[in-house]
Design a protein around this motif. Sequence first.
Motif, PDB file in Angstrom:
ATOM      1  N   PHE A  92       0.844  -1.183   0.000  1.00  0.00           N
ATOM      2  CA  PHE A  92       0.000   0.000   0.000  1.00  0.00           C
ATOM      3  C   PHE A  92       0.884   1.239   0.000  1.00  0.00           C
ATOM      4  CE2 PHE A  92      -4.525  -0.728   0.417  1.00  0.00           C
ATOM      5  CZ  PHE A  92      -4.599  -2.066   0.741  1.00  0.00           C
ATOM      6  N   TYR A  98      -3.601   5.456  -0.237  1.00  0.00           N
ATOM      7  CA  TYR A  98      -4.268   4.163   0.014  1.00  0.00           C
ATOM      8  C   TYR A  98      -4.313   3.261  -1.211  1.00  0.00           C
ATOM      9  CZ  TYR A  98      -5.949   6.942   3.933  1.00  0.00           C
ATOM     10  OH  TYR A  98      -6.028   7.768   5.028  1.00  0.00           O
ATOM     11  N   PRO A 100      -3.336   0.240  -3.385  1.00  0.00           N
ATOM     12  CA  PRO A 100      -2.597  -1.020  -3.297  1.00  0.00           C
ATOM     13  C   PRO A 100      -1.985  -1.366  -4.652  1.00  0.00           C
ATOM     14  CG  PRO A 100      -4.947  -1.458  -3.450  1.00  0.00           C
ATOM     15  CD  PRO A 100      -4.772   0.033  -3.574  1.00  0.00           C
ATOM     16  N   PHE A 102       0.196  -4.329  -6.678  1.00  0.00           N
ATOM     17  CA  PHE A 102       0.634  -5.713  -6.658  1.00  0.00           C
ATOM     18  C   PHE A 102       1.819  -5.898  -7.595  1.00  0.00           C
ATOM     19  CE2 PHE A 102      -2.408  -8.505  -4.426  1.00  0.00           C
ATOM     20  CZ  PHE A 102      -3.347  -7.555  -4.055  1.00  0.00           C
ATOM     21  N   GLY A 103       2.742  -6.767  -7.208  1.00  0.00           N
ATOM     22  CA  GLY A 103       3.766  -7.206  -8.120  1.00  0.00           C
ATOM     23  C   GLY A 103       3.174  -8.194  -9.107  1.00  0.00           C
ATOM     24  N   ARG A 104       3.969  -8.543 -10.123  1.00  0.00           N
ATOM     25  CA  ARG A 104       3.470  -9.463 -11.148  1.00  0.00           C
ATOM     26  C   ARG A 104       3.491 -10.912 -10.697  1.00  0.00           C
ATOM     27  NH1 ARG A 104       2.579  -7.500 -16.208  1.00  0.00           N
ATOM     28  NH2 ARG A 104       3.036  -5.286 -16.488  1.00  0.00           N
TER      29      ARG A 104
ATOM     30  N   TYR B  33     -13.081  -3.108  -3.321  1.00  0.00           N
ATOM     31  CA  TYR B  33     -12.192  -2.825  -4.444  1.00  0.00           C
ATOM     32  C   TYR B  33     -12.634  -3.592  -5.686  1.00  0.00           C
ATOM     33  CZ  TYR B  33      -8.966  -1.902  -0.505  1.00  0.00           C
ATOM     34  OH  TYR B  33      -8.379  -1.450   0.658  1.00  0.00           O
ATOM     35  N   TYR B  35     -10.520  -5.039  -9.095  1.00  0.00           N
ATOM     36  CA  TYR B  35      -9.239  -5.258  -9.759  1.00  0.00           C
ATOM     37  C   TYR B  35      -9.471  -5.891 -11.121  1.00  0.00           C
ATOM     38  CZ  TYR B  35      -6.617  -4.730  -5.360  1.00  0.00           C
ATOM     39  OH  TYR B  35      -6.036  -4.254  -4.208  1.00  0.00           O
ATOM     40  N   GLN B  37      -7.340  -8.452 -13.713  1.00  0.00           N
ATOM     41  CA  GLN B  37      -6.170  -9.303 -13.890  1.00  0.00           C
ATOM     42  C   GLN B  37      -6.117  -9.739 -15.345  1.00  0.00           C
ATOM     43  OE1 GLN B  37      -5.735 -13.094 -11.642  1.00  0.00           O
ATOM     44  NE2 GLN B  37      -3.655 -12.379 -11.202  1.00  0.00           N
ATOM     45  N   PHE B  42      -1.271  -9.971 -14.313  1.00  0.00           N
ATOM     46  CA  PHE B  42      -0.985  -8.746 -13.570  1.00  0.00           C
ATOM     47  C   PHE B  42      -2.279  -8.226 -12.958  1.00  0.00           C
ATOM     48  CE2 PHE B  42       1.037  -5.310 -11.919  1.00  0.00           C
ATOM     49  CZ  PHE B  42       0.817  -4.089 -12.535  1.00  0.00           C
ATOM     50  N   LEU B  43      -2.284  -8.076 -11.630  1.00  0.00           N
ATOM     51  CA  LEU B  43      -3.462  -7.644 -10.891  1.00  0.00           C
ATOM     52  C   LEU B  43      -3.373  -6.141 -10.666  1.00  0.00           C
ATOM     53  CD1 LEU B  43      -5.894  -9.071  -9.495  1.00  0.00           C
ATOM     54  CD2 LEU B  43      -4.526  -9.089  -7.411  1.00  0.00           C
ATOM     55  N   LYS B  44      -4.318  -5.410 -11.248  1.00  0.00           N
ATOM     56  CA  LYS B  44      -4.225  -3.946 -11.189  1.00  0.00           C
ATOM     57  C   LYS B  44      -5.491  -3.364 -10.580  1.00  0.00           C
ATOM     58  CE  LYS B  44      -3.127   0.110 -13.972  1.00  0.00           C
ATOM     59  NZ  LYS B  44      -2.408   0.701 -12.830  1.00  0.00           N
ATOM     60  N   ILE B  45      -5.312  -2.451  -9.616  1.00  0.00           N
ATOM     61  CA  ILE B  45      -6.441  -1.809  -8.966  1.00  0.00           C
ATOM     62  C   ILE B  45      -7.161  -0.903  -9.966  1.00  0.00           C
ATOM     63  CG2 ILE B  45      -4.967   0.084  -8.117  1.00  0.00           C
ATOM     64  CD1 ILE B  45      -7.974  -1.386  -6.228  1.00  0.00           C
ATOM     65  N   ILE B  56     -10.481   5.582  -4.579  1.00  0.00           N
ATOM     66  CA  ILE B  56      -9.449   5.284  -5.574  1.00  0.00           C
ATOM     67  C   ILE B  56     -10.125   5.173  -6.924  1.00  0.00           C
ATOM     68  CG2 ILE B  56      -7.751   3.610  -6.430  1.00  0.00           C
ATOM     69  CD1 ILE B  56      -7.281   2.728  -3.565  1.00  0.00           C
ATOM     70  N   GLU B  58      -8.344   4.757 -10.447  1.00  0.00           N
ATOM     71  CA  GLU B  58      -7.116   4.718 -11.221  1.00  0.00           C
ATOM     72  C   GLU B  58      -7.394   5.013 -12.689  1.00  0.00           C
ATOM     73  OE1 GLU B  58      -3.463   3.911  -9.950  1.00  0.00           O
ATOM     74  OE2 GLU B  58      -4.844   5.337  -9.028  1.00  0.00           O
ATOM     75  N   PHE B  90     -11.695  -9.075 -10.342  1.00  0.00           N
ATOM     76  CA  PHE B  90     -11.834  -9.498  -8.958  1.00  0.00           C
ATOM     77  C   PHE B  90     -12.372  -8.360  -8.111  1.00  0.00           C
ATOM     78  CE2 PHE B  90     -10.013 -13.656  -8.783  1.00  0.00           C
ATOM     79  CZ  PHE B  90      -9.010 -13.703  -9.733  1.00  0.00           C
ATOM     80  N   VAL B  97      -9.179   0.746   4.992  1.00  0.00           N
ATOM     81  CA  VAL B  97      -8.058   0.929   4.067  1.00  0.00           C
ATOM     82  C   VAL B  97      -6.765   0.476   4.746  1.00  0.00           C
ATOM     83  CG1 VAL B  97      -9.133   2.765   2.750  1.00  0.00           C
ATOM     84  CG2 VAL B  97      -7.771   3.325   4.756  1.00  0.00           C
TER      85      VAL B  97
END
Lengths: 112, 112
Positions: A92, A98, A100, A102-104, B33, B35, B37, B42-45, B56, B58, B90, B97
Amino acid sequence: QKEVEQNSGPLSVPEGAIASLNCTYSDRGSQSFFWYRQYSGKSPELIMSIYSNGDKEDGRFTAQLNKASQYVSLLIRDSQPSDSATYLCAVFEGGGSYIPTFGRGTSLIVHP
Amino acid sequence: DTAVSQTPKYLVTQMGNDKSIKCEQNLGHDTMYWYKQDSKKFLKIMFSYNNKELIINETVPNRFSPKSPDKAHLNLHINSLELGDSAVYFCASSQEVLNTQYFGPGTRLTVL
């Protein structure tokens, strides 16, 4: 958005060995750090959370956080074939955003 | 007694259509949230709501619109679907938070 870097792997270890997974992050103000495990076709599930420098142990899992060096790692002792999955590092961002990130993910294969 | 649920699990549709994905959590959490993928895992917010307030948002095309009718629900509506929208979406929730996120089972969207 800040970056979270992981070696994509695959990391292959024999059953019973220690698996070491690493993650670096770019935002020095990051506050909360998590390791998730994701099996193929499934949703991520929490393995460990860590918020302060040092080690945190939970069963076979140990998370290590070093904020000065901006890395967080996960050690899996006595690795089992059922540990074979993708491990996602999540961070985070700080500064009240706030967000988040994520890495791959690192793919771990534990072979019998 | 599912903690975070999503419907539908699979969604196959044609380009240009409008579709919605629903998410519900029964954990009493304040934060939810969405996300995305992609095929490379790759998991992206995309979005986050805290107590029904968007916190949030993005870099997501404005064809995507989240709606939170109450703290337990967060829906995602997508207009004019494009091929690049194909992914697994997801939903997740957390107590507040910066806390551990619990993920739903995912919705696999395929745009033809």
